[in-house]
Motif scaffolding. Structure first.
Motif, mmCIF file in Angstrom:
data_model
loop_
_atom_site.group_PDB
_atom_site.id
_atom_site.type_symbol
_atom_site.label_atom_id
_atom_site.label_comp_id
_atom_site.label_asym_id
_atom_site.label_seq_id
_atom_site.Cartn_x
_atom_site.Cartn_y
_atom_site.Cartn_z
ATOM 1 N N ARG A 156 63.945 -24.171 71.070
ATOM 2 C CA ARG A 156 63.909 -24.205 69.597
ATOM 3 C C ARG A 156 62.547 -23.751 69.070
ATOM 4 O O ARG A 156 62.442 -23.022 68.087
ATOM 5 C CB ARG A 156 64.188 -25.626 69.086
ATOM 6 C CG ARG A 156 65.636 -26.037 69.195
ATOM 7 C CD ARG A 156 65.817 -27.461 68.671
ATOM 8 N NE ARG A 156 67.148 -27.933 68.947
ATOM 9 C CZ ARG A 156 68.208 -27.684 68.175
ATOM 10 N NH1 ARG A 156 68.072 -26.995 67.068
ATOM 11 N NH2 ARG A 156 69.394 -28.136 68.527
ATOM 12 N N ARG A 159 62.226 -20.030 69.468
ATOM 13 C CA ARG A 159 63.013 -19.362 68.428
ATOM 14 C C ARG A 159 62.207 -19.286 67.119
ATOM 15 O O ARG A 159 62.117 -18.256 66.468
ATOM 16 C CB ARG A 159 64.318 -20.152 68.230
ATOM 17 C CG ARG A 159 65.271 -19.676 67.192
ATOM 18 C CD ARG A 159 66.128 -18.512 67.660
ATOM 19 N NE ARG A 159 65.462 -17.235 67.445
ATOM 20 C CZ ARG A 159 65.795 -16.098 68.048
ATOM 21 N NH1 ARG A 159 66.740 -16.038 68.935
ATOM 22 N NH2 ARG A 159 65.164 -14.978 67.775
ATOM 23 N N ARG A 160 61.586 -20.438 66.786
ATOM 24 C CA ARG A 160 60.814 -20.515 65.544
ATOM 25 C C ARG A 160 59.604 -19.557 65.605
ATOM 26 O O ARG A 160 59.309 -18.839 64.662
ATOM 27 C CB ARG A 160 60.349 -21.963 65.316
ATOM 28 C CG ARG A 160 60.148 -22.309 63.851
ATOM 29 C CD ARG A 160 59.739 -23.758 63.646
ATOM 30 N NE ARG A 160 60.515 -24.713 64.443
ATOM 31 C CZ ARG A 160 60.000 -25.745 65.128
ATOM 32 N NH1 ARG A 160 58.706 -25.966 65.124
ATOM 33 N NH2 ARG A 160 60.785 -26.554 65.807
ATOM 34 N N ASP A 163 60.844 -16.012 65.121
ATOM 35 C CA ASP A 163 61.347 -15.779 63.762
ATOM 36 C C ASP A 163 60.215 -15.777 62.735
ATOM 37 O O ASP A 163 60.188 -14.944 61.833
ATOM 38 C CB ASP A 163 62.404 -16.830 63.388
ATOM 39 C CG ASP A 163 63.676 -16.665 64.213
ATOM 40 O OD1 ASP A 163 63.811 -15.620 64.894
ATOM 41 O OD2 ASP A 163 64.524 -17.583 64.210
ATOM 42 N N ARG A 170 64.276 -10.902 71.920
ATOM 43 C CA ARG A 170 65.459 -11.694 72.249
ATOM 44 C C ARG A 170 65.074 -12.828 73.203
ATOM 45 O O ARG A 170 64.077 -12.728 73.922
ATOM 46 C CB ARG A 170 66.533 -10.816 72.886
ATOM 47 C CG ARG A 170 66.959 -9.668 71.966
ATOM 48 C CD ARG A 170 68.095 -8.878 72.568
ATOM 49 N NE ARG A 170 69.362 -9.557 72.366
ATOM 50 C CZ ARG A 170 70.462 -9.349 73.093
ATOM 51 N NH1 ARG A 170 70.427 -8.492 74.091
ATOM 52 N NH2 ARG A 170 71.575 -9.991 72.847
ATOM 53 N N ILE A 171 65.859 -13.884 73.189
ATOM 54 C CA ILE A 171 65.590 -15.008 74.094
ATOM 55 C C ILE A 171 66.698 -15.109 75.133
ATOM 56 O O ILE A 171 67.886 -15.197 74.789
ATOM 57 C CB ILE A 171 65.478 -16.350 73.338
ATOM 58 C CG1 ILE A 171 64.401 -16.277 72.258
ATOM 59 C CG2 ILE A 171 65.194 -17.483 74.328
ATOM 60 C CD1 ILE A 171 64.237 -17.565 71.450
ATOM 61 N N SER A 188 70.706 -23.569 69.843
ATOM 62 C CA SER A 188 69.246 -23.660 69.727
ATOM 63 C C SER A 188 68.564 -22.307 69.707
ATOM 64 O O SER A 188 67.343 -22.228 69.629
ATOM 65 C CB SER A 188 68.687 -24.500 70.886
ATOM 66 O OG SER A 188 69.257 -25.786 70.857
ATOM 67 N N GLY A 189 69.352 -21.223 69.804
ATOM 68 C CA GLY A 189 68.769 -19.903 69.568
ATOM 69 C C GLY A 189 68.698 -18.958 70.752
ATOM 70 O O GLY A 189 68.102 -17.887 70.637
ATOM 71 N N GLU A 191 70.087 -16.100 73.264
ATOM 72 C CA GLU A 191 71.036 -14.989 73.070
ATOM 73 C C GLU A 191 71.593 -14.443 74.378
ATOM 74 O O GLU A 191 72.671 -13.864 74.401
ATOM 75 C CB GLU A 191 70.332 -13.850 72.317
ATOM 76 C CG GLU A 191 69.891 -14.250 70.933
ATOM 77 C CD GLU A 191 68.782 -13.357 70.423
ATOM 78 O OE1 GLU A 191 67.624 -13.516 70.859
ATOM 79 O OE2 GLU A 191 69.076 -12.478 69.596
#
Ligand code: DX5
Ligand code: ZN
Length: 220
Positions: A156, A159-160, A163, A170-171, A188-189, A191
């Protein structure tokens, strides 16, 4: 959206071609290839000749996860052998930005892999030079390990971080993921979801991929 990246580490290597057909049938998009050198991690697996053969055998995206010391010596060779994505460990490369740039210049997508105990702050400077981050949710070296539960919070936060910077990175997440925990991980983000045991563990790889897609889609 998310993609399943089966790790061939858990496949039957004597029937690798058939196993890959099954992954394609199941709906996999990425083939995760774990390269281990017996130094960065305790195990030894496969290398460049196998990637060359895989390239001839499939149109799936080939994703090489280099768990090796001095990855800068080999990263471009993997792209030349047919890898579409190549990740190197942040812990293994003192000139990470140079290696990532070399992978990109060779025509590959460049990734940074990060161990469970390595803080996300170690990614800060190199992040703009990476196409993807491979977040390890087990300590690398073996398939079939248990998901480290703190990885979801780390995911998470990653991701933050991506962003907030407005990056397109990409994760990808790797280790201990199966139908029981994939939904929370997608939510939780992540991909690109790597799974070895979760795909091959029950003996039918096509079914394994389908089940993961179904379980992950519950949250999309
Ligand atoms: C671990 C590897 C993983 C592993 C995943 O060192 O990087 O890709 O094969 O296997 P499972 O899904 O069984 O944890
Ligand atoms: Zn891996």
């Amino acid at each position: 959206m998310f993609e399943i990246a089966p790790s061939i580490l858990s496949a039957d290597f004597a029937r690798l071609g058939e196993e890959i057909r099954a992954l394609e049938t199941g709906g996999a998009k990425v083939l995760h290839v774990d390269v281990m050198d017996g130094r960065f991690v305790p195990n030894i697996t496969i290398g460049i000749p196998v990637v060359k053969s895989l390239r001839k055998a499939t149109n799936l995206t080939i994703d090489c996860h280099l768990m090796i010391v001095e990855p800068s010596r080999y990263a471009v060779e993997f792209v030349k052998a047919g890898a579409d994505m190549v990740s190197v460990h942040v812990e293994a490369d003192v000139h990470l930005q140079r290696t990532l740039t070399a992978i990109r210049e060779a025509g590959g997508l460049a990734g940074i892999a990060i161990n469970p105990a390595t803080p996300l702050s170690s990614l800060e400077e190199a992040l703009p030079f990476a196409d993807f981050i491979l977040l390890m949710s087990v300590n690398p070296g073996f398939g079939g390990q248990k998901y480290i539960h703190t990885s979801t919070d780390k995911l998470r936060r990653l991701r933050r971080m991506i962003d907030e910077r407005g990056l397109k990175t990409r994760i990808e997440i790797d280790g201990g993921i199966d139908a029981s925990n994939i939904a929370a991980i997608v939510e939780s983000g992540a991909e690109i979801i790597v799974s070895g045991t979760g795909v091959f563990g029950k003996g039918d790889a096509a079914k394994g991929v389908k089940e993961l897609i179904e379980a992950g889609t519950a949250w999309v």
